[in-house]
Design a protein around this motif. Structure first.
Motif, PDB file in Angstrom:
ATOM      1  N   TYR A 247     -67.173  32.040 -47.236  1.00 52.08           N
ATOM      2  CA  TYR A 247     -65.586  31.693 -46.946  1.00 52.08           C
ATOM      3  C   TYR A 247     -65.725  30.067 -47.537  1.00 52.08           C
ATOM      4  O   TYR A 247     -65.401  30.265 -49.113  1.00 52.08           O
ATOM      5  CB  TYR A 247     -65.500  31.295 -45.850  1.00 52.08           C
ATOM      6  CG  TYR A 247     -63.446  31.065 -45.580  1.00 52.08           C
ATOM      7  CD1 TYR A 247     -62.537  31.617 -46.551  1.00 52.08           C
ATOM      8  CD2 TYR A 247     -62.863  30.641 -44.401  1.00 52.08           C
ATOM      9  CE1 TYR A 247     -61.137  31.202 -46.704  1.00 52.08           C
ATOM     10  CE2 TYR A 247     -61.571  30.252 -44.685  1.00 52.08           C
ATOM     11  CZ  TYR A 247     -60.709  30.918 -45.613  1.00 52.08           C
ATOM     12  OH  TYR A 247     -59.711  30.799 -45.870  1.00 52.08           O
TER      13      TYR A 247
ATOM     14  N   ALA B 107     -65.583  35.844 -37.950  1.00 48.89           N
ATOM     15  CA  ALA B 107     -64.602  35.096 -37.868  1.00 48.89           C
ATOM     16  C   ALA B 107     -64.198  35.401 -36.100  1.00 48.89           C
ATOM     17  O   ALA B 107     -64.321  36.650 -36.174  1.00 48.89           O
ATOM     18  CB  ALA B 107     -63.819  34.634 -38.859  1.00 48.89           C
TER      19      ALA B 107
ATOM     20  N   ALA C  32     -65.783  37.382 -44.325  1.00 46.33           N
ATOM     21  CA  ALA C  32     -65.230  36.291 -42.918  1.00 46.33           C
ATOM     22  C   ALA C  32     -64.064  37.134 -42.012  1.00 46.33           C
ATOM     23  O   ALA C  32     -64.536  36.941 -41.579  1.00 46.33           O
ATOM     24  CB  ALA C  32     -64.827  35.423 -44.375  1.00 46.33           C
TER      25      ALA C  32
ATOM     26  N   ALA D  52     -63.973  29.396 -38.940  1.00 48.87           N
ATOM     27  CA  ALA D  52     -65.115  30.248 -39.239  1.00 48.87           C
ATOM     28  C   ALA D  52     -65.875  30.384 -38.614  1.00 48.87           C
ATOM     29  O   ALA D  52     -66.465  31.601 -38.035  1.00 48.87           O
ATOM     30  CB  ALA D  52     -64.457  30.568 -41.035  1.00 48.87           C
TER      31      ALA D  52
ATOM     32  N   SER E 168     -70.257  34.833 -37.505  1.00 49.46           N
ATOM     33  CA  SER E 168     -69.687  33.695 -37.775  1.00 49.46           C
ATOM     34  C   SER E 168     -70.403  33.121 -38.411  1.00 49.46           C
ATOM     35  O   SER E 168     -69.579  32.448 -39.570  1.00 49.46           O
ATOM     36  CB  SER E 168     -69.405  33.420 -36.087  1.00 49.46           C
ATOM     37  OG  SER E 168     -68.842  32.316 -36.327  1.00 49.46           O
TER      38      SER E 168
ATOM     39  N   THR F  49     -59.733  34.975 -37.068  1.00 49.12           N
ATOM     40  CA  THR F  49     -59.158  36.362 -37.717  1.00 49.12           C
ATOM     41  C   THR F  49     -57.436  36.096 -37.609  1.00 49.12           C
ATOM     42  O   THR F  49     -56.882  36.999 -39.391  1.00 49.12           O
ATOM     43  CB  THR F  49     -59.971  37.331 -37.820  1.00 49.12           C
ATOM     44  OG1 THR F  49     -61.249  37.565 -37.628  1.00 49.12           O
ATOM     45  CG2 THR F  49     -59.418  38.019 -38.748  1.00 49.12           C
TER      46      THR F  49
END
Lengths: 503, 496
Positions: free
Chosen positions: A162, A247, A243, A146, A155, A252
């Protein structure tokens, strides 16, 4: 036999380590070699897993091997095939993206491989410890994935969110597992028939009686919460949109199908015996009988909140994040009905969902590689600019909505069927209402692509948007799967039923 | 059961056309048009072939003709079963004819993105054919939903100013209706326990195996799916929007064929499968049918937009189908089926005329049009002919349908007939008033010198006008198909 059984895992592990070594010697454009190596490894592992299919179908690999740490039943092999295919498609989508965004190709490829490895461990064991190890392997790789866009603050934000929620979820799962261990007296999970005998107290088999069903029930509820975090069920979902949005897009795509499907495989493995067992009497029995109701409540909450919040999203990755939350809600319907058909429907839906969601993400990545932004408004006039990409996205969305003849329709159809059969038509009706709501946000994108003229003439002049061979292949594979999974419903549903029958 | 696969070809040849068109380059517009015409002509030719051999040695089973059967998902009892009978064949013929004419009518009318348009139109034909021919619930449902997507784009891309709103409204109304219908279908499947989605087998088992109360709920679930399509008041509000915004050829298909999917559902599924529930809801059917007739007619009367007037007139006429179903006598049921076909022809024709007028004058406002008899005599004459057919002039198709429905309803309830007649008067009123306003009077200066009907337009008018006339003077042409199915439905209802 045992070594054959874990051959896919071994190949993936070896390739992952090999890629890390290889990466030391790669420079510049040669970095793509890391991705190609990963692809070759995953393809080899996929072949190895597919070769296990026939034997698994005959029940020859049911094990237990290595004190039950590894099983090779139909369920395990089916999910391993799915995870390897998902890894393969994601990596195909990622190679160009990684190069363009200057992400570390070697680390990226190795992390995807290790995440896939963890997913395979989760599906391929009947032991709580191994399932947990698989879960953590996947999770740790995912946290890093991620955050791999090091020049992008979002990011980093995605990675830290996450990580924090993931660590909490892991702790809850571990605590729940310890209670289940206390309840069962073993870290090995029973299958449905063994469990029924154990709960009845006096089975003819050597199965140990369950020391404390109540402890078991509490542990299972904790596991619901912990896995709920992992698959982003409402109310444990709040980390997912951030997240997913922050990401890198191929990551993703991976999150939304890979680890999610693996967590559902683990849920099936852990909960299925308790869901389809014969009811037992007493307080403990009542506590265990609550499980389907818990799943039903979570299903309704998850699909409704996911769909409603998706309606107001302007970023397509965020929109797809909420859409994937909603789909987790649909999948839970199969657990809530607590019948063999419900479990088979969950399995089939996971296959269909992987194909259609990766298809949607493939288009997003394809366009992003050509400089199209990730806002829904960036898709205005796309049908003129990139007719193939627009049409492909429509097919994926039609499937996500659940319109025939796509895989998404048959997935929902099977879930509907399970719900009506179990006299839970109300749940099917709520799914209907949710399906109608979901049209709204998929439609917003389709409207932008087809019904709105391109805003600035410059965008049209940008000319055609050619897909690279890798992205084109990945997209074609997913779209063919979206159509073929429907036409091949019979063998796949049979396979799913067989797989879940052994749980 | 084997033999030449007429029905499969009729259903999937248009799909082959769609695929072929998608493979052609975007700028080969003439080729695309020819391919579309050819691939929509094939089903029509096949339909003629079936018609010609109807009484002869066509393979029959289950009371169905040309049955085709292949296993698809045996573990759930889902099979690819196609077949036709006197109920569906006229609708199949109508579909083949009007889709072909719609393709021809689009020839000059659609001026941008022709490739997408013709590909979607042919895909739509596959869906409509499949709905009328499928005898397995799941296959039926797949085709039913297949209609939705191309229709959405056809309205949404090529429609009028409010096309976006109209397209999504159509989509959501029908989607919700049909998914509820799916729940009803599943309830039928599990209720009968027959382990099959075959329509005939479920119809044979449903009544005895499902508790009466459950039957009512299932009936209502199916009803919602069909009623949205018909559309029955109060589910009708998508129709004026969709019809008005859709491009002319698509309005034709919508009115002539898509609405019939709803009434076909009642006739093929609801009535034969759940006759007791159907009898239970007779009053609802009749009441809503009468509301459709009278409300549709009054609203049509109030419209200034010619296309909206035709749209509401459709709602009124579909009310007659509902009334015929409620009456439940052989004559009334046959009349309802007759109305399906006659309304398909007449409303399709009316939309073609509205399109032709709009093409020339660029307005559909009734007050803005005047004296078309003088400016475009041929178009005006055809419009007058169709409007008279629409108001039920004896000798034309609409009259026969209305007469059968009313004559069949008379023994059941004189009140219903009386109320329907009031509606008919209003229908006659708005048709005559519309003609008076746009056809007669002093022609407007700016419309002088407008071109009259082009040959290609006449080519689309002639077959429909001829059929309206034939069905008006020789009802036997159609009744030979309808008699059998109508009697069968009445027998299922246990009456007469």
């Amino acid at each position: 036999m045992e070594w054959n059984l874990v051959l896919p895992e071994l190949i993936v592990t070896g390739t992952g380590l090999g890629v890390l070594l290889l990466d030391l010697f790669l420079t510049g454009g040669g970095r793509r070699a890391a991705g190609y190596t990963g692809l070759a490894g995953l393809a080899a592992a996929l072949v190895a897993a597919l070769r296990l299919m026939p034997a698994a179908g005959r029940g020859e690999l049911a094990g237990p091997f290595w004190q039950g740490m590894v099983v090779g039943d139909q369920f395990a092999v089916l999910f391993k095939v799915l995870f390897l295919a998902v890894g393969l498609v994601v990596l195909m989508l990622a190679v160009d993206f990684v190069e363009r965004r200057r992400m570390p190709a070697g680390e990226f490829t190795a992390l995807i491989l290790f995440a896939v490895l963890g997913m395979m461990l989760m599906a391929g064991s009947r032991d709580l410890i191994v399932i947990y190890l698989g879960l953590e392997t996947t999770a740790v790789a995912s946290y890093v994935l991620a955050g791999l866009l090091r020049d992008d603050v979002r990011s980093g934000e995605a990675a830290i969110k996450y990580f924090l929620t993931g660590a909490l979820a892991s702790a809850v799962i571990l605590f729940g597992m310890s209670l289940v261990f206390g309840g069962l007296g073993s870290t090995g999970l029973p299958n449905a028939s063994a469990l029924a005998e154990a709960l009845a107290g006096a089975g003819p088999s050597a199965a140990p009686a369950v020391p404390s069903p109540l402890l078991l029930a509490v542990g299972l509820v904790l596991l619901v919460a912990g896995f709920g975090f992992k698959v982003a069920l409402v109310p444990f979902h709040f980390w997912a949109p951030d997240a997913y949005e922050g990401a890198p897009t191929p990551v993703t795509a991976f999150f939304s199908v890979g680890p999610k499907a693996a967590a559902f495989a683990a849920i099936l493995r852990v909960f299925a015996p308790f869901l389809v067992m014969v009811p037992v009497s007493g307080v403990e029995g009542k506590a265990l009988a609550l499980l389907p109701s818990i799943f039903a409540v979570l299903a309704v909450l998850t699909m409704t909140v996911g769909n409603l919040v998706a309606l107001v999203q302007r970023n397509i990755k965020r929109m797809l994040a909420y859409s994937s939350i909603a789909h987790a809600g649909y999948i839970l319907v199969g657990l809530a009905v607590a019948t063999p058909r419900g479990l088979a429907a969950v399995t089939y839906y996971l296959l269909a969902y992987a194909a259609m969601n990766l298809g949607a993400f493939a288009v997003v990545i394809w366009l992003n590689n050509h400089g199209t932004g990730d806002e829904v408004d960036d898709y205005v006039g796309l049908s003129q600019r990139a007719p193939l990409a627009a049409a492909a996205l429509v097919v994926a969305f039609i499937s996500l909505i659940g319109i025939p003849p796509t895989a998404g329709f048959f997935g929902k159809f099977y879930l509907f069927m399970a719900a009506v059969e179990a006299n839970m038509a109300w749940l099917a009706v709520l799914m209907v209402v949710n399906t109608a709501i979901s049209v709204g946000y998929y439609y917003a994108v389709v409207r932008n692509m087809y019904l709105q003229p391109a805003a600035e003439p410059g965008a049209r002049a940008a000319g055609p948007v050619p897909a690279t061979p890798l992205v084109g292949t990945a997209l074609s594979v997913t779209l063919v799967a979206v159509l073929a999974l429907g036409l091949l419903f019979e063998p796949l549903a049979r396979l799913a039923g067989l797989a879940c029958g052994g749980l | 059961m084997s033999g030449f696969p007429y029905l499969t070809l009729m259903t999937f040849v248009p799909l082959a056309g769609t695929i072929l068109i998608l493979l052609l380059p975007r700028d080969r517009v003439e080729t695309i048009k020819r391919v579309a015409a050819l691939f929509s002509l094939v089903p029509l030719v096949l339909a003629f072939a079936v018609w010609a051999q109807w009484d002869q040695a066509l393979p029959r089973a289950y009371g169905m003709v040309l049955l085709e059967h292949a296993e698809w998902i045996p573990s759930l009892g889902i099979s690819y079963t196609m077949g036709t009978d006197g109920l569906s064949f006229p609708l199949v013929f109508l579909t083949a004819l009007l889709t072909f004419l719609a393709v021809v009518a689009s020839w000059h009318m659609i001026s941008h993105r022709q490739k997408d348009f013709f590909a979607l139109l042919l895909l739509l034909e596959t869906g409509m054919m499949g709905v009328f021919l499928a005898l397995d619930y799941v296959v039926f449902y797949v085709f039913w939903e297949l209609v939705l997507v191309p229709m959405y784009f056809l309205i949404g891309i090529w429609g009028g100013p409010r096309r976006e709103y109209a397209a999504i409204k159509f989509f959501i109304y029908t989607l919700v209706g049909s998914v509820v219908m799916l729940v009803g279908i599943l309830a039928l499947y599990f209720g009968t326990g027959a382990e099959t989605f075959n329509m005939m087998e479920i119809a044979a088992a449903a009544e005895s195996r499902i508790p009466a109360r459950t039957q009512l709920w299932i009936f209502l679930a199916l009803y919602l799916g069909f009623a949205v399509k018909v559309p029955v008041f109060p589910f009708h509000t998508w129709l004026p929007d969709a019809h008005v915004e859709a491009p002319t050829p698509i309005s034709v298909v919508l009115a002539a064929i898509l609405l019939k999917m709803g009434t076909y559902g009642f006739l093929r599924i609801s009535y034969p499968t759940l006759p007791d529930a159907a009898k239970h809801f007779v009053v609802m059917f009749a009441a809503l049918g009468l509301v459709n007739i009278i409300y549709g007619a009054l609203t049509a009367m109030a419209q200034k937009d010619l296309k909206k007037l035709v749209a509401y007139s459709s709602i009124s006429h579909m009310g007659f189908v509902l009334l015929g179903l409620a009456a439940g006598t052989p004559l009334a049921i046959a009349g309802a089926m007759y109305m399906n076909i006659s309304h398909g022809l007449i409303s399709g024709m009316l939309f073609l005329m509205v399109g032709a007028i709009y093409d020339r004058t660029h307005t559909r406002e009734i007050p803005a049009l005047r004296g078309l008899y003088v400016t475009v005599p041929v178009i005006a004459t055809v419009l007058a002919f169709t409007a008279f057919a629409n108001l039920g002039l004896p000798g034309l198709a609409g009259f026969i349908a209305e007469f059968f429905v009313l004559a069949g309803t008379f023994p059941v309830s004189v009140t219903w007939v009386a109320m329907a007649v009031v509606g008919m008067l209003v229908v006659a009123g708005f048709n005559l008033w519309m003609m008076q306003r746009i056809l007669m009077g002093e022609p407007k200066q700016e419309y002088a010198g407008l071109p009259d009907a082009r040959p290609i337009e006449l080519f689309t008018y002639v077959p429909v006008v001829a059929l309206i006339l034939v069905l008006g003077v020789a009802p036997g042409v159609l009744m030979r198909f309808l008699n059998g199915p109508a009697l069968e439905i009445v027998q299922r209802l246990g009456g007469m």
